[in-house]
Motif scaffolding. Structure first.
Motif, PDB file in Angstrom:
ATOM      1  N   GLU A   1       0.837  -1.203   0.000  1.00 24.75           N
ATOM      2  CA  GLU A   1       0.000   0.000   0.000  1.00 24.75           C
ATOM      3  C   GLU A   1       0.874   1.255   0.000  1.00 24.75           C
ATOM      4  O   GLU A   1       1.910   1.288   0.671  1.00 24.75           O
TER       5      GLU A   1
ATOM      6  N   SER B   1      -0.225  -6.713  -6.856  1.00 27.28           N
ATOM      7  CA  SER B   1      -1.513  -6.458  -6.198  1.00 27.28           C
ATOM      8  C   SER B   1      -1.276  -5.352  -5.179  1.00 27.28           C
ATOM      9  O   SER B   1      -0.566  -5.562  -4.178  1.00 27.28           O
TER      10      SER B   1
ATOM     11  N   ARG C   1      -2.689  -1.443  -3.144  1.00 29.30           N
ATOM     12  CA  ARG C   1      -3.782  -0.566  -2.723  1.00 29.30           C
ATOM     13  C   ARG C   1      -3.228   0.827  -2.605  1.00 29.30           C
ATOM     14  O   ARG C   1      -2.221   1.049  -1.910  1.00 29.30           O
TER      15      ARG C   1
ATOM     16  N   THR D   1      -3.856   4.701  -1.515  1.00 24.41           N
ATOM     17  CA  THR D   1      -4.763   5.451  -0.633  1.00 24.41           C
ATOM     18  C   THR D   1      -4.655   6.954  -0.911  1.00 24.41           C
ATOM     19  O   THR D   1      -3.708   7.406  -1.554  1.00 24.41           O
TER      20      THR D   1
ATOM     21  N   GLU E   1     -12.656   2.248  -3.749  1.00 23.59           N
ATOM     22  CA  GLU E   1     -13.257   2.622  -2.463  1.00 23.59           C
ATOM     23  C   GLU E   1     -13.432   4.141  -2.473  1.00 23.59           C
ATOM     24  O   GLU E   1     -13.031   4.801  -3.442  1.00 23.59           O
TER      25      GLU E   1
ATOM     26  N   ALA F   1      -9.674   5.303  -2.057  1.00 23.16           N
ATOM     27  CA  ALA F   1      -8.578   4.354  -2.326  1.00 23.16           C
ATOM     28  C   ALA F   1      -8.930   3.542  -3.565  1.00 23.16           C
ATOM     29  O   ALA F   1     -10.102   3.462  -3.952  1.00 23.16           O
TER      30      ALA F   1
ATOM     31  N   SER G   1      -7.754  -0.330  -5.346  1.00 22.93           N
ATOM     32  CA  SER G   1      -6.928  -1.547  -5.295  1.00 22.93           C
ATOM     33  C   SER G   1      -6.914  -2.179  -6.675  1.00 22.93           C
ATOM     34  O   SER G   1      -7.917  -2.129  -7.393  1.00 22.93           O
TER      35      SER G   1
ATOM     36  N   SER H   1      -5.353  -5.787  -8.775  1.00 24.78           N
ATOM     37  CA  SER H   1      -4.536  -6.998  -8.829  1.00 24.78           C
ATOM     38  C   SER H   1      -4.479  -7.446 -10.285  1.00 24.78           C
ATOM     39  O   SER H   1      -5.461  -7.323 -11.032  1.00 24.78           O
TER      40      SER H   1
END
Ligand code: EPZ
Length: 416
Positions: free
Chosen positions: A15, A248, A250, A252, A276, A279, A281, A283
């Motif tokens: 992240e 993969s 994330r 933010t 989100e 955020a 994500s 993969s």
């Protein structure tokens, strides 16, 4: 000169936080010129270009305070509406002081930015708009010299969609006498972020984000606090870095709502993307599918992501057609990618990329900001070591790039 050394092959995971948008912060910091009251900006990215602009504002008489990602500007002492060549030549976005200076001081002397690696990048639309609002503009000895007692509202139509042109004219119009309508306006999210900041300062603006922006001039603006929006191009760049390594990640402090065209292409390439509120994500499969694209003004696929997508297409399954419709010379990363073993054929403003089994590390040279990002993306997946020279281009637009990549597991280090 600094170099970046990348050992390819690591799948990115983990992240990182995305910084504030360079291309929103640059016009928004210039908006402080429009008022004699202090303006506070938060989430300002700590980039070379931002430092250059703050130095330029400082030599105009603006008081600059900086603490981390917070910048406070006080233009009450603005006494030198001049942007000299030595400062403008290092960052062409300095042209964004033109509109605010003419609006606040009734005059401005701004060095012509000159071209850059990706194109001639004239500013004729900026000048045409100011003239339509009553300014007398002379271009002489490499400077734009504009004077007017007070700008008058006018109906403006730009010949092509221009992001900083729209931003300059919107800032000029907020203190003009009467209403200004900008037709064929740029719809980029950074234009909307600037409009939101100006409205917080007391401006009357409607239609930002559409191709018709209406500005009703007011007598003066007041101070405000504004948080810079997330950088959608930095976000897209890290999504490409994760995608090409089968990773993969994330991200933010960012949002997918300004990146629909880019996320669509990453999903077509085989990635899974989860959005989100603040955020994203992603993969990725071990190997991507080739994706063709055509750059165009927002909300279409952004030209600032073209180079990064050329890199991920180099090792994808299939053939990708990439058409660049905004700038006339924005394929310089292609010859550097070919040094890494890419199969790319350029025909005018179209590049045909045939995916190869693998890229091999080599020494390559950065030529401009997003071309440099493309070489980083390619270096992450190339076998062996890639050395990227002239990475001062990268430092203009990516905050702590090697730290963020290392936090995602990349084997990267800077040689000073
Ligand atoms: C902004 O540049 C961005 N820079 C660029 O990002 C981005 O690539 C570009 O918009 C397009 O999205 C900032 O916001 C600081 P334009 P800008 O005016 O405003 C022609 C990056 O990597 N044109 O929208 O300079 C121009 O030559 C940078 O972060 C004129 O002919 O771009 C180009 O072909 C690179 N006359 C097209 O319009 C004018 O007066 C679009 O340029 C103005 C523009």
């Amino acid at each position: 000169m600094d170099k970046l050394l990348i050992e390819g092959g690591a799948r990115l995971s983990g992240e990182v936080a995305i910084s504030g948008a360079k291309n929103a912060a640059l016009p928004i910091l210039c908006a402080a010129l429009l008022t004699a009251e202090p303006v506070i900006f938060t989430n300002v990215p700590q980039l070379k270009d931002i430092g250059t602009l703050l130095a330029l504002l400082g030599q105009m008489g603006v008081k600059v305070e900086r603490a981390g990602d917070t910048v406070t500007l006080d233009a009450s002492g603005l006494n030198n509406p001049v942007a000299p060549y030595e400062m403008v030549k290092t960052m062409r976005a300095s042209i964004l002081v033109l509109g605010p200076l003419v609006a606040r001081c009734g005059e401005a002397r701004v060095s012509l930015p000159g071209g850059c690696a990706i194109g001639a990048r004239p500013v004729d639309q900026h000048i045409k708009g100011l003239q339509a609002m009553g300014a007398e503009v002379r271009v002489e000895h490499g400077y734009v010299h504009a004077t007017v007692p007070r700008l008058k509202g006018a109906r403006l139509f730009t010949d092509m969609v221009t992001v900083t042109g729209t931003e300059n004219l919107m800032m000029a119009a907020v203190l003009a006498d009467g209403e200004t309508v900008i037709e064929n306006a740029a719809r980029e999210p950074e234009v909307v972020d600037l409009a939101n900041c100006l409205v917080a300062m007391g401006a009357q603006i409607s239609g930002a984000g559409s191709d018709v922006i209406r500005i009703r001039g007011v007598e003066r603006l007041h101070g405000a606090t504004h948080r810079i929006m997330p950088d959608r191009i930095e976000t897209g760049t890290y999504l490409c870095a994760a995608a090409v390594t089968g990773g993969s990640v994330r991200l933010t402090g960012t949002s997918s709502c300004y990146l629909d065209a880019v996320i669509d292409k990453l999903m077509d390439a085989g990635c899974e993307v989860v959005s989100e509120r603040d955020a994203i994500s992603l993969s990725a499969p071990a190997r991507l599918n080739a994706v063709s694209l055509r750059t165009a003004p927002y909300p279409a696929f952004p030209t600032d992501m073209q180079a990064q997508f050329m890199a991920i297409n180099c090792v994808a399954n299939g053939v990708a057609m990439i058409r660049e419709t905004i700038f006339e010379n924005r394929f310089m990363h292609a010859v550097e990618l070919q040094r890494l073993g890419a199969d790319i054929r350029i025909d005018g403003n179209t590049a045909v990329v045939q995916g190869v089994a693998r890229l091999e590390g080599a020494t390559v040279m950065a030529t401009d900001l997003r071309a440099s990002a493309s070489l980083v993306v390619a270096g992450l997946v190339a076998e062996g070591e890639t050395t990227i020279e002239r990475i001062y281009h990268l430092d203009r637009g990516y905050e702590r790039l090697e730290d963020k990549l290392a936090a995602l597991g990349a084997k990267v280090r800077r040689l000073t």
